[in-house]
Design a protein around this motif. Structure first.
Motif, PDB file in Angstrom:
ATOM      1  N   LEU A   1     -44.091  22.056 -12.875  1.00 52.46           N
ATOM      2  CA  LEU A   1     -43.488  20.880 -13.428  1.00 52.46           C
ATOM      3  C   LEU A   1     -43.263  20.531 -14.689  1.00 52.46           C
ATOM      4  O   LEU A   1     -43.965  21.232 -15.652  1.00 52.46           O
ATOM      5  N   THR A   2     -42.135  20.050 -15.039  1.00 52.41           N
ATOM      6  CA  THR A   2     -41.711  19.455 -16.367  1.00 52.41           C
ATOM      7  C   THR A   2     -42.128  18.269 -16.811  1.00 52.41           C
ATOM      8  O   THR A   2     -41.986  17.422 -15.838  1.00 52.41           O
ATOM      9  N   HIS A  34     -37.168  14.114 -15.139  1.00 50.31           N
ATOM     10  CA  HIS A  34     -38.158  14.809 -14.547  1.00 50.31           C
ATOM     11  C   HIS A  34     -39.209  13.865 -14.292  1.00 50.31           C
ATOM     12  O   HIS A  34     -40.714  14.171 -14.567  1.00 50.31           O
ATOM     13  N   LEU A  35     -38.924  12.858 -13.542  1.00 50.00           N
ATOM     14  CA  LEU A  35     -40.123  12.044 -13.135  1.00 50.00           C
ATOM     15  C   LEU A  35     -40.739  12.813 -11.811  1.00 50.00           C
ATOM     16  O   LEU A  35     -40.035  13.437 -11.062  1.00 50.00           O
ATOM     17  N   SER A  68     -36.856  13.889  -9.947  1.00 51.61           N
ATOM     18  CA  SER A  68     -36.517  12.448  -9.929  1.00 51.61           C
ATOM     19  C   SER A  68     -36.065  11.836 -11.151  1.00 51.61           C
ATOM     20  O   SER A  68     -36.336  12.389 -12.358  1.00 51.61           O
ATOM     21  N   THR A  69     -35.060  10.969 -10.993  1.00 50.02           N
ATOM     22  CA  THR A  69     -34.574  10.262 -12.164  1.00 50.02           C
ATOM     23  C   THR A  69     -34.711   8.502 -12.219  1.00 50.02           C
ATOM     24  O   THR A  69     -34.896   8.252 -10.829  1.00 50.02           O
ATOM     25  N   ALA A  70     -34.456   8.022 -12.969  1.00 44.26           N
ATOM     26  CA  ALA A  70     -34.494   6.511 -13.101  1.00 44.26           C
ATOM     27  C   ALA A  70     -33.529   5.818 -14.401  1.00 44.26           C
ATOM     28  O   ALA A  70     -33.584   6.570 -15.189  1.00 44.26           O
ATOM     29  N   SER A  71     -33.098   4.827 -14.013  1.00 49.88           N
ATOM     30  CA  SER A  71     -32.274   4.084 -15.053  1.00 49.88           C
ATOM     31  C   SER A  71     -32.579   2.624 -14.896  1.00 49.88           C
ATOM     32  O   SER A  71     -32.778   1.940 -13.860  1.00 49.88           O
ATOM     33  N   TYR A  72     -32.347   1.870 -15.966  1.00 46.92           N
ATOM     34  CA  TYR A  72     -32.550   0.410 -16.150  1.00 46.92           C
ATOM     35  C   TYR A  72     -31.547   0.094 -17.245  1.00 46.92           C
ATOM     36  O   TYR A  72     -31.467   0.547 -18.215  1.00 46.92           O
TER      37      TYR A  72
END
Length: 196
Positions: A1-2, A34-35, A68-72
């Motif tokens: 895992l990263t 890298h979630l 996984s990725t996320a943005s806000y």
């Protein structure tokens, strides 16, 4: 895992209009990479009637991956009235958009299609596009010139309140029949619009 990482940035401008009134406008952004998310390593294949072809002697094999990725992105407006003439007020409004491919609120297998990770990318379960919150305090007059009894009973009270409006909770529409029409064996199918 990263190990996961997040980049955050913001830009704000504020201006004082009167001696007791301040307005601030800000842009806030954040990207996360890298979630960690659960991922099905032994999915079913539609072409094989849902059979698990990678490791046929086993059922579900779930592992954590860091894909996984996320943005806000959000616009924040804050109006602050400092205490004067018996009134103090702080009002803030946020218009934002949160996107991810695995939300904490529905932590489960990553999407319904383990062969296409982008299939699950969209509005986050944590996306509340509009939030407006106001807090206020009002101090009543002392009534010092209206007699001691009236001043003692009705003078110098503080009345306060909080008022908040928020967009509704996000939701997704799952498919019927056990959520496994795709035969991927992860139970994450969505409803399809077929036109019938």
């Amino acid at each position: 895992l990263t190990l996961p990482k997040t980049q955050a940035w913001n830009f704000s401008v504020e201006h004082q209009f009167l001696k007791d009134l301040l307005v601030q406008v800000a842009y806030v952004g954040r990207e996360s990479y890298h979630l960690w998310s659960p991922f099905e390593l032994n999915p079913g294949f539609y072409s094989a009637g849902g059979a698990r072809l990678r490791y046929p002697d086993f059922g579900t094999i779930q592992s954590n991956v860091s894909w996984s990725t996320a943005s806000y992105h959000g616009l924040q407006i804050i109006v602050e009235k400092r205490f004067s003439h018996g009134l103090q007020l702080n009002s803030s409004y946020t218009h934002s958009k949160a996107i991810d491919d695995t939300s904490v609120a529905t932590y489960g297998s990553i999407g319904g299609d383990p062969f296409d990770l982008k299939w699950n990318r969209g509005l986050s379960d944590l996306n509340f596009p509009n939030i407006w919150s106001t807090q206020w305090v009002y101090q009543t007059p002392s009534l010092a010139g209206h007699g001691r009894a009236l001043a003692a009973v009705l003078g110098n009270w503080q009345i306060s309140g909080v008022w908040q409006l928020t967009s509704g909770t996000p939701f997704s529409i799952g498919g019927g029949f056990g959520n496994n029409n795709s035969l991927a064996q992860v139970g994450g199918d969505r409803a399809d619009l077929t036109g019938q």
